[in-house]
Design a protein around this motif. Sequence first.
Motif, PDB file in Angstrom:
ATOM      1  N   ARG A 118       0.975  -0.955   0.036  1.00 12.83           N
ATOM      2  CA  ARG A 118       0.065   0.217  -0.314  1.00 12.83           C
ATOM      3  C   ARG A 118       0.831   1.650   0.009  1.00 12.83           C
ATOM      4  O   ARG A 118       0.566   2.401  -0.574  1.00 12.83           O
ATOM      5  CB  ARG A 118      -0.976   0.194   1.499  1.00 12.83           C
ATOM      6  N   ARG A 119       1.971   1.272   0.518  1.00 11.77           N
ATOM      7  CA  ARG A 119       3.219   2.403   0.553  1.00 11.77           C
ATOM      8  C   ARG A 119       3.970   2.857  -0.957  1.00 11.77           C
ATOM      9  O   ARG A 119       3.439   3.803  -1.253  1.00 11.77           O
ATOM     10  CB  ARG A 119       3.991   2.331   1.838  1.00 11.77           C
ATOM     11  N   HIS A 120       3.828   1.824  -1.374  1.00 13.76           N
ATOM     12  CA  HIS A 120       4.595   1.340  -2.813  1.00 13.76           C
ATOM     13  C   HIS A 120       3.806   0.789  -4.202  1.00 13.76           C
ATOM     14  O   HIS A 120       4.117  -0.221  -4.169  1.00 13.76           O
ATOM     15  CB  HIS A 120       5.985   1.026  -3.038  1.00 13.76           C
ATOM     16  N   PRO A 121       2.527   1.062  -4.487  1.00 19.63           N
ATOM     17  CA  PRO A 121       1.851  -0.014  -5.176  1.00 19.63           C
ATOM     18  C   PRO A 121       2.871  -0.118  -6.198  1.00 19.63           C
ATOM     19  O   PRO A 121       3.754   0.705  -6.729  1.00 19.63           O
ATOM     20  CB  PRO A 121       0.420   1.203  -5.729  1.00 19.63           C
ATOM     21  N   THR A 122       2.596  -1.389  -7.050  1.00 20.57           N
ATOM     22  CA  THR A 122       2.747  -1.413  -8.427  1.00 20.57           C
ATOM     23  C   THR A 122       2.570  -0.887  -9.922  1.00 20.57           C
ATOM     24  O   THR A 122       1.536  -0.651  -9.557  1.00 20.57           O
ATOM     25  CB  THR A 122       3.552  -2.886  -8.500  1.00 20.57           C
ATOM     26  N   GLY A 123       3.222  -1.078 -10.672  1.00 20.88           N
ATOM     27  CA  GLY A 123       2.367  -0.357 -12.050  1.00 20.88           C
ATOM     28  C   GLY A 123       1.420  -1.452 -12.244  1.00 20.88           C
ATOM     29  O   GLY A 123       1.277  -3.057 -11.422  1.00 20.88           O
ATOM     30  N   TRP A 124       0.354  -1.081 -13.330  1.00 28.81           N
ATOM     31  CA  TRP A 124       0.196  -1.969 -14.187  1.00 28.81           C
ATOM     32  C   TRP A 124       0.046  -2.506 -15.909  1.00 28.81           C
ATOM     33  O   TRP A 124       0.029  -1.346 -16.360  1.00 28.81           O
ATOM     34  CB  TRP A 124      -1.940  -1.692 -13.677  1.00 28.81           C
ATOM     35  N   ASN A 125       0.121  -3.718 -16.445  1.00 31.39           N
ATOM     36  CA  ASN A 125      -0.048  -3.432 -17.217  1.00 31.39           C
ATOM     37  C   ASN A 125      -1.203  -3.998 -18.207  1.00 31.39           C
ATOM     38  O   ASN A 125      -1.190  -3.797 -19.616  1.00 31.39           O
ATOM     39  CB  ASN A 125       1.261  -4.940 -17.432  1.00 31.39           C
ATOM     40  N   GLY A 126      -2.273  -4.226 -17.819  1.00 28.09           N
ATOM     41  CA  GLY A 126      -3.623  -4.069 -18.260  1.00 28.09           C
ATOM     42  C   GLY A 126      -3.885  -5.807 -17.991  1.00 28.09           C
ATOM     43  O   GLY A 126      -5.322  -5.542 -18.165  1.00 28.09           O
TER      44      GLY A 126
END
Length: 286
Positions: free
Chosen positions: A108-116
């Motif tokens: 929650r502190r460092h949410p990861t990106g999303w590739n769809g």
Amino acid sequence: MDARGGPAPVGGWNGNGAPRASRSARSLLFTVVGEYLRDPGSALWTAGAVAALGRLGVEERAARQALTRTARDGWLVAERHGRRTLWRLTSRAADHFAESAESVYRARRHPTGWNGDWTVLVTSVPESRRELRHRLRTRLRWAGFGPLGQGVWISPRVGSEQAARHVLDELGLTASAVSVVGRIGGLGSEFEVVNRAWDLGGLARDYAAFAAEFSDRRGPEEREPAVVFTEQTRMVHRWREFALRDPVLPADLLPARWPGHDARDLFFRRHDADHRIAAAWLGTLG
């Protein structure tokens, strides 16, 4: 229940800062030991546990019963020192709280990106095995999955398939599961999927309420250490509730001005400022 069978935090707090009846002594004990005994070598005397839970509105008898039950179920181990007892996490509990810290804090502190891509998981447990069904549902929610019904779960979180495999392996359900990784097709939309799998409206209201409740701007130097401990632990207890309800959805899937962002910033700002003081106060209790 939490991800591995411990009590999950539920309910709210009444106007005078004490927990409502729906918050059990054992649930609060799990928050205390999960927050302050995670570090190797950490321990807590019985008198300290009773005093700490007393700050949270738990009576002494209920606190002692919670310690006994939690140890009996394999989460705490007791060390006798004459007439006194020192409590530590078992290796099982330490593993559990390390896993919980990933969902409650780091992710929650460092949410990861999303590739769809989405991970779709199809699995089922017979109705007759209700305890296993409950464990599966709880563990999948902790892993970031939301239910679409009829044994279908979905998650946009990177690494969801690996997390699901870990859960299924541990529960002995891998052979009966199927996973698919890909994108939403031409039928339906991502926003419809999100709103079926997660209660965004309820989350938005609860995040706003969380921010309102814990937005006190007094610094730790303006509060007694015991007060810092009480407020910090109350806040963590509330925050842990979101780990089962919010998978940290990508920003692309959230409404504009999502209140969860403000709640997250508030939580980590206060947690970073108060945790060491709260832990130090707890360590003074014998």
